[in-house]
Design a protein around this motif. Structure first.
Motif, PDB file in Angstrom:
ATOM      1  N   LYS A 285      -6.404   2.670   3.454  1.00  0.00           N
ATOM      2  CA  LYS A 285      -7.376   3.191   2.480  1.00  0.00           C
ATOM      3  C   LYS A 285      -8.743   3.376   3.137  1.00  0.00           C
ATOM      4  O   LYS A 285      -9.426   4.387   2.902  1.00  0.00           O
TER       5      LYS A 285
ATOM      6  N   VAL B 154      -8.622   6.441   5.498  1.00  0.00           N
ATOM      7  CA  VAL B 154      -8.645   7.693   4.735  1.00  0.00           C
ATOM      8  C   VAL B 154     -10.067   7.988   4.245  1.00  0.00           C
ATOM      9  O   VAL B 154     -10.536   9.129   4.293  1.00  0.00           O
TER      10      VAL B 154
ATOM     11  N   MET C 105     -11.238  11.151   6.111  1.00  0.00           N
ATOM     12  CA  MET C 105     -11.001  12.259   5.192  1.00  0.00           C
ATOM     13  C   MET C 105     -12.012  12.324   4.055  1.00  0.00           C
ATOM     14  O   MET C 105     -11.999  13.276   3.270  1.00  0.00           O
TER      15      MET C 105
ATOM     16  N   LEU D 273      -5.758   7.710  -2.674  1.00  0.00           N
ATOM     17  CA  LEU D 273      -4.632   8.071  -1.813  1.00  0.00           C
ATOM     18  C   LEU D 273      -3.697   9.090  -2.465  1.00  0.00           C
ATOM     19  O   LEU D 273      -2.645   9.407  -1.906  1.00  0.00           O
TER      20      LEU D 273
ATOM     21  N   VAL E 267      -2.034  11.929  -0.425  1.00  0.00           N
ATOM     22  CA  VAL E 267      -2.178  11.718   1.015  1.00  0.00           C
ATOM     23  C   VAL E 267      -0.788  11.489   1.612  1.00  0.00           C
ATOM     24  O   VAL E 267      -0.018  10.667   1.121  1.00  0.00           O
TER      25      VAL E 267
ATOM     26  N   ASP F  50      -1.046  13.118   7.151  1.00  0.00           N
ATOM     27  CA  ASP F  50      -2.434  12.685   7.296  1.00  0.00           C
ATOM     28  C   ASP F  50      -2.509  11.383   8.088  1.00  0.00           C
ATOM     29  O   ASP F  50      -3.394  11.202   8.922  1.00  0.00           O
ATOM     30  N   VAL F  51      -1.561  10.479   7.811  1.00  0.00           N
ATOM     31  CA  VAL F  51      -1.564   9.160   8.434  1.00  0.00           C
ATOM     32  C   VAL F  51      -0.199   8.875   9.048  1.00  0.00           C
ATOM     33  O   VAL F  51       0.819   8.983   8.359  1.00  0.00           O
TER      34      VAL F  51
END
Length: 353
Positions: free
Chosen positions: A161, A164, A168, A173, A176, A234-235
């Motif tokens: 978290k 992000v 971002m 989330l 995501v 993204d992750v």
């Protein structure tokens, strides 16, 4: 096995000991990196290494990581690790665990052990019959202790978290996309927490059936183990074994953040810089995955003092993980030094190196 002090991962370790017990079949390596802040604390890994040198490398790297992890988590513990060299069938007997417990006890409290890959809570109970220098044992409801996996997962969730938000600019989330490598106690726990927040999950595990079961549970997608590092996301969250972020692995990544629970994710020190050059935000593994050792250490310290440890104290300390990550990323942004190097320098200062 070559002399440990000639290994690339030897870092002026205080003690490296090979333990043999022919009767039980035990061969183990115990490595203490630093006891500057307290007894070396770190789990025991039970794994089959075709080449024993790989077991030595793991013990050296993991114990150093535990020194850094415990220091950055604000724990009065040093860094240690044990590796039991399992046979091909991963034969684990009461006699082997007893012999290992005796080896830990012989160190007189310099090393405190707990669960790691291949070792269960029940195994730690068996080891505790031979030594008091053990943690990760069953405890009463509301107390710190037991399986550290869920606490590790909790810290990683908080860390993702934070990543992000930093990379971002998002405080939620929802939507995501997270690719998780490993669906065991830690990876599965992270997936469940992320799913509750609306993250879109892709999972993989060497146990493909387990990955498919988890994917169905969290409304995600399962892919083959060899595909997970190339998933557009993204992750990317590595939660299996380490040393996956080398030149080839980093080149495969299609993400903006790497944040997961695997230890020693960077194959070599230079690979943190390579991630940074690609514009990928890295959460240093020993900072984001400290939830488990926070639980284990507080359990041990409270028991040593003769007091139960409130689980809320563990949660409170785990909730501080994002602030430590933010401080690392802020300094990295300001100096241009990669996040892994910033974290290492902070940890080294704390342990007097």
């Amino acid at each position: 096995m070559t002399a440990f002090w000639t290994e690339a991962d030897y870092d002026d370790h205080e003690l490296v000991e090979v333990v043999r017990d022919a009767k039980s079949g035990l061969t183990a390596i115990v490595a203490l990196h630093s006891t500057h802040l307290g007894p070396g604390a770190g789990g025991t890994r039970f794994w089959h290494y075709p080449d024993p040198k790989d077991g030595l490398r793991d013990a050296l790297r993991l114990s150093r990581g535990m020194s850094y992890k415990n220091a950055m988590a604000g724990l009065p513990m040093g860094g240690g690790k044990a590796v039991i060299l399992a046979d091909e069938d991963r034969t684990k007997t009461p006699e082997l665990l007893a012999a290992f417990g005796d080896a830990v006890d012989a160190l007189g409290g310099k090393y405190v052990t707990a669960e790691d890959v291949g070792i269960s809570e029940a195994d730690m109970v068996a080891v505790s019959q031979r030594t008091s220098y053990v943690s990760g044992l069953p405890v009463g409801e509301g107390q710190a202790g037991g399986d550290p996996g869920p606490f590790t997962a909790m810290g990683i969730y908080h860390g993702i978290k934070a990543a992000v938000a930093h990379k971002m600019g998002r405080d939620d989330l929802g939507g995501v996309r997270v690719a998780l490598q490993g669906t065991g106690s830690v990876g599965g726990g992270v997936a469940r927490l992320l799913a509750k927040d609306g993250a879109k999950l892709v999972v993989a595990d060497v146990d493909e059936a387990r990955a498919k079961t988890l994917a169905k549970e969290v409304g995600g997608e399962a892919v083959a183990p060899e595909q997970i590092m190339s998933v557009a996301c993204d992750v990317f969250s590595p939660n299996a074994l380490g040393a996956i972020l080398d030149e080839e692995g980093i080149a495969r990544l299609d993400c903006t953040i790497v944040a997961g629970g695997a230890n020693n994710q960077l194959a070599r020190p230079q690979h943190g810089k390579l991630l940074a050059e690609r514009g990928i935000l890295y959460a240093p593994d020993y900072v984001i995955n400290a939830g488990g050792i926070i639980s284990v250490a507080l359990e041990y310290l409270c028991r040593t003092d003769g007091n139960p440890c409130d689980i809320n104290e563990v949660r409170k300390r785990i909730a501080l993980i994002p602030e430590r990550l933010k401080a690392i990323w802020q300094e990295s942004d300001e100096t241009g030094v990669s996040a892994d190097v910033v974290a290492d320098r902070m940890a080294q200062k704390l342990i007097g190196r």
